[in-house]
Scaffold this active site. Structure first.
Site, mmCIF file in Angstrom:
data_model
loop_
_atom_site.group_PDB
_atom_site.id
_atom_site.type_symbol
_atom_site.label_atom_id
_atom_site.label_comp_id
_atom_site.label_asym_id
_atom_site.label_seq_id
_atom_site.Cartn_x
_atom_site.Cartn_y
_atom_site.Cartn_z
ATOM 1 N N ASP A 24 9.840 10.282 -27.068
ATOM 2 C CA ASP A 24 8.448 10.006 -27.414
ATOM 3 C C ASP A 24 7.942 8.749 -26.707
ATOM 4 O OD1 ASP A 24 5.986 9.618 -29.147
ATOM 5 O OD2 ASP A 24 6.949 11.303 -30.171
ATOM 6 N N SER A 75 1.092 12.014 -29.696
ATOM 7 C CA SER A 75 2.218 12.807 -30.174
ATOM 8 C C SER A 75 1.769 14.095 -30.841
ATOM 9 C CB SER A 75 3.064 11.982 -31.141
ATOM 10 O OG SER A 75 3.638 10.881 -30.475
ATOM 11 N N ASP A 165 -3.892 1.854 -30.000
ATOM 12 C CA ASP A 165 -4.363 2.798 -28.985
ATOM 13 C C ASP A 165 -5.370 2.141 -28.051
ATOM 14 O OD1 ASP A 165 -2.821 4.863 -30.090
ATOM 15 O OD2 ASP A 165 -4.357 5.232 -31.595
ATOM 16 N N ARG A 280 -7.503 12.988 -36.489
ATOM 17 C CA ARG A 280 -6.070 13.282 -36.405
ATOM 18 C C ARG A 280 -5.473 13.311 -37.801
ATOM 19 N NH1 ARG A 280 -1.496 10.377 -32.577
ATOM 20 N NH2 ARG A 280 0.250 10.638 -33.997
ATOM 21 N N LYS A 355 8.684 10.433 -36.765
ATOM 22 C CA LYS A 355 8.337 11.531 -35.859
ATOM 23 C C LYS A 355 8.824 12.887 -36.358
ATOM 24 C CE LYS A 355 6.304 8.942 -32.728
ATOM 25 N NZ LYS A 355 4.895 9.101 -32.275
ATOM 26 N N ASP A 423 7.991 5.169 -28.118
ATOM 27 C CA ASP A 423 6.609 5.082 -28.595
ATOM 28 C C ASP A 423 6.437 4.017 -29.667
ATOM 29 O OD1 ASP A 423 3.896 6.009 -28.573
ATOM 30 O OD2 ASP A 423 4.289 7.002 -30.481
ATOM 31 N N HIS A 427 4.583 0.524 -29.055
ATOM 32 C CA HIS A 427 3.325 0.159 -29.714
ATOM 33 C C HIS A 427 3.281 -1.294 -30.184
ATOM 34 C CE1 HIS A 427 0.925 3.719 -29.667
ATOM 35 N NE2 HIS A 427 1.771 4.464 -30.332
ATOM 36 N N ASP A 464 6.292 13.430 -24.681
ATOM 37 C CA ASP A 464 5.015 13.968 -25.148
ATOM 38 C C ASP A 464 3.811 13.216 -24.609
ATOM 39 O OD1 ASP A 464 5.740 11.713 -26.575
ATOM 40 O OD2 ASP A 464 5.126 12.490 -28.522
ATOM 41 N N HIS A 465 3.996 11.995 -24.147
ATOM 42 C CA HIS A 465 2.922 11.161 -23.571
ATOM 43 C C HIS A 465 3.554 9.875 -23.090
ATOM 44 C CE1 HIS A 465 3.070 8.513 -27.075
ATOM 45 N NE2 HIS A 465 3.075 9.603 -27.829
ATOM 46 N N HIS A 485 -1.159 4.122 -25.746
ATOM 47 C CA HIS A 485 -0.585 5.138 -24.877
ATOM 48 C C HIS A 485 -1.136 4.978 -23.461
ATOM 49 C CE1 HIS A 485 0.101 7.928 -28.599
ATOM 50 N NE2 HIS A 485 0.843 6.844 -28.618
#
Length: 539
Positions: A24, A75, A165, A280, A355, A423, A427, A464-465, A485
Site C-alpha cells: 500500500d 486505497s 492528502d 469516501r 487495511k 502508506d 502519511h 494501490d497508489h 498520496h
C-alpha cells in the site's frame, strides 16, 4: 450474467498457490532523497523490479474512475479496481455529476434536510480540503450556496483538518477560502453561516474499522455538544495550535468556536439537519452510526439530539449506513471473488486493521462480509493505536507469518494481502521511519518469495497508489513534508520460478490497476470473464 469461469486454453497455472502482495502506498518515482522507496535498502524488491516480468501501472485519475488525471489515487478506489477488473465512476466523480445535473438537489433526502434546516440549523461535517480523496471543498461550497438559495438561514460547518492528502500545514488556506464563501452567503442572504467546530482527522471523528471509538467520541462530542477547547474563530484555533507544537493539521486537537459568553456557537439540537459531505466510505461509517443508530452503544453519546442525518453516499451498502444519502454509490458486481467462489476456488485475504477492509470490503466491490464463507478465509491482525512513524514495521511481520501458515496449509489456491506501512507511515511525513517501513516490507517479501518457490506457486507484487515514493517537496532550499498520496504509477511484477516463457508481459496502452484481475485469472489457469479489462499477458 452467470458467474462462470472457463479454463484457459494455453495455460493451466502452476501446481502451487498464487499470492498477490499489495504494498500500500508504494509508487514508482525518480530516485532521490525524498523517495523512501529508493532510499531504502531493498535487495529483494530491487530484484523483482529488475526482472523481465515487471512493468508499471496507472493508479490515479481516470484509470481508477476519478474525475481527472490530476486526482490522486487512494486505497479505496485502488482496491475496487484491483478486485473488480473494471473501471467504475467513483465518489468524487459521482458527486460532481449529481451536482452538475442537479439530481442531488432533487432527491427526497436533500429536500428533507432542507425542510429540517429552514426552521432549525443545518450542519455540514466533513474533511476540509481539496484533496479529493475523502471529500471536496468545492462540493461543500456548492451545498452551502444551494442551502442558502433554498431558504436555510442558519448553517454550521464542522471541519476536519486534513494535512494528509494535502500539505501537512495547509488548513489556514482552506479555512480562508470557506470563510470567504460563508461571508458572501451571509451578505447576500441575510444569513448566519459559520464554522462551528473542528480538529485533526487523525484525532477526531474519522476512525475506521472500529480501531479507536474514542476518536469518534471526541468528534461526536465536539460537533454535537460543543465540547472542546474554545476559540473565537477557526483561524485563531489553528494559529494557536501551530504555535504550541510542530504537529501537522491531521493531529490537531478538537476545538469549538464560542461566542462572547464562551458558549459554543454550533451545538446541535432536536430538529436540526446534519449532512456528512465526505464521499469516501471507510472513515465515514462510524460517525454515521453514532448519529443515526438508535441502539448505538460504542460510547456514551450523552443527550443525543433528534437530528435528520444523511451522508453524501451510502458508505456501507450491506449494513445500510447511512440510511439516508444524497448520491447513489457505484454498483460494482461480478468481482473477482464472486467468480472464484462460483468456481469453487478457495482463497484468503489478510491485513492488519488499518487495511483489512481494503482487501475484503473494497476488493469485493464495497460489500461487507464473505462472498462464501465455506471457500474464503479472512484474517485481520489488530493494528496498534499509535502514530505509525513510532512503529514503522506496523504488523507487516505478523501478516507475513500468518500468510506463510495459510500458504503451507495447502488449502488455498489464491491469496491476497495488504502491507499497509508504505502508506500509513508515509502519511506521517517522517522519512527515516518510512525508509525503515520499506526495508521491513523487503525482508518480508523475501520470505514470501522463498515459500512460494518451495510450493511451486507464483507471486504478484503491486501497489494501490503512490505515497512513500515522494516524502517531501523542496523550494528555495526549504523542505516541506509531503504527507499526501502521489500521482506516481505503481509496480506490477510476476515472480514465477517455474517460468518457461509460456507467456510474456505485454501491457496494453495506459494499463492500470483494473487490468490486474484479468491477469490473475489467467495466472490461475482461467480465461478472464467477459467485460473485464484486458490482461497484461500474451500467450
Amino acid at each position: 450474467m452467470p458467474l462462470t469461469l472457463h479454463r484457459h486454453q494455453a495455460f493451466s497455472g502452476r501446481p502451487g498457490p498464487l499470492l498477490l502482495i499489495i504494498a500500500d502506498g508504494v509508487g514508482i518515482a525518480p530516485a532521490g532523497p525524498s523517495n523512501a522507496v529508493t532510499e531504502a535498502d531493498t535487495p529483494s524488491l530491487d530484484a523483482l523490479l529488475a526482472s523481465p516480468l515487471s512493468t508499471q501501472l496507472l493508479a490515479h485519475g481516470a484509470a481508477v474512475g476519478l474525475p481527472s488525471d490530476d486526482d490522486m489515487g487512494n486505497s479505496e478506489v485502488g482496491h475496487n479496481a484491483l478486485g473488480a477488473g473494471r473501471i467504475f465512476a467513483q465518489g468524487a466523480k459521482l458527486v460532481n455529476k449529481a451536482l452538475a445535473d442537479g439530481s442531488l438537489f432533487a432527491t427526497d433526502v436533500w429536500r428533507t434536510a432542507i425542510e429540517h434546516g429552514r426552521p432549525h440549523t443545518m450542519h455540514f461535517i466533513g474533511l476540509h480540503s481539496d484533496g479529493n480523496v475523502h471529500s471536496s471543498n468545492e462540493q461543500l461550497h456548492q451545498l452551502l450556496e444551494r442551502a442558502a438559495e433554498e431558504g436555510v438561514r442558519r448553517v454550521r460547518v464542522h471541519i476536519l483538518l486534513d494535512g494528509r492528502d494535502v500539505p501537512s500545514r495547509s488548513a489556514l488556506d482552506y479555512i480562508a477560502q470557506t470563510e470567504q464563501v460563508l461571508q458572501k452567503i451571509n451578505e447576500n442572504h441575510d444569513a448566519d453561516y459559520r464554522i462551528a467546530s473542528g480538529g485533526g482527522r487523525m484525532t477526531i471523528t474519522m476512525d475506521r474499522y472500529q480501531a479507536d471509538w474514542q476518536m469518534v467520541k471526541r468528534g461526536y462530542d465536539c460537533h454535537t455538544h460543543g465540547i472542546g477547547r474554545g476559540f473565537r474563530s477557526a483561524t485563531e484555533a489553528v494559529e494557536t495550535m501551530y504555535a504550541e507544537s510542530d504537529a501537522g493539521d491531521q493531529y490537531l486537537d478538537a476545538f469549538v468556536i464560542v461566542d462572547d459568553d464562551g458558549l459554543p456557537v454550533g451545538a446541535m439540537d432536536d430538529g436540526d439537519a446534519v449532512v456528512l459531505y465526505n464521499f469516501r466510505g471507510d472513515r465515514s461509517i462510524e460517525i454515521s452510526q453514532a448519529y443515526e443508530d438508535p441502539h448505538f452503544d460504542a460510547f456514551d453519546r450523552g443527550r443525543h439530539p433528534d437530528v435528520y442525518f444523511c451522508g453524501m453516499l451510502q458508505y456501507d451498502g450491506d449494513k445500510l449506513v447511512p440510511k439516508h444519502y444524497l448520491v447513489d454509490p457505484p454498483v460494482i458486481e461480478r468481482t473477482m471473488s464472486e467468480y472464484l467462489c462460483a468456481a469453487g476456488v478457495r482463497s484468503f485475504a489478510i491485513s492488519e486493521t488499518q487495511k483489512f477492509g481494503h482487501v475484503t470490503y473494497f476488493w469485493n466491490g464495497n460489500r461487507s462480509g464473505y462472498i462464501d464463507e465455506a471457500l474464503e478465509t479472512y484474517v485481520e491482525i489488530p493494528s496498534d493505536n499509535v502514530q505509525f512513524d513510532t512503529t514503522p514495521a506496523m504488523k507487516v511481520r505478523e501478516i507475513t507469518a500468518r500468510t506463510i501458515e495459510l500458504l503451507r496449509s495447502g488449502t488455498f489456491r489464491f491469496g491476497r494481502l495488504n502491507f499497509p506501512s508504505g502508506d500509513m507511515v508515509g502519511h506521517t511525513g517522517h522519512l527515516p521511519a518510512t525508509i525503515e517501513a520499506m526495508e521491513v516490507i523487503d525482508e518480508c517479501v523475501a520470505e514470501l518469495v522463498e515459500v512460494i518457490d518451495e510450493l511451486g506457486g507464483m507471486l504478484v507484487y503491486t501497489a494501490d497508489h503512490g505515497n512513500a515514493d515522494i516524502m517531501f517537496t523542496e523550494a528555495d532550499g526549504v523542505r516541506s513534508p509531503k504527507t499526501s498520496h502521489t500521482l506516481s504509477p505503481v509496480p506490477f511484477v510476476i515472480h514465477d520460478s517455474l517460468y518457461a516463457s509460456e507467456y510474456q508481459l505485454v501491457p496494453p496502452p495506459n494499463a492500470g490497476l483494473s487490468n490486474v484481475a484479468a491477469t490473475l485469472f489467467e495466472l490461475l489457469g482461467y480465461q478472464a470473464p467477459p467485460g473485464y479489462r484486458s490482461s497484461l499477458l500474451r500467450f
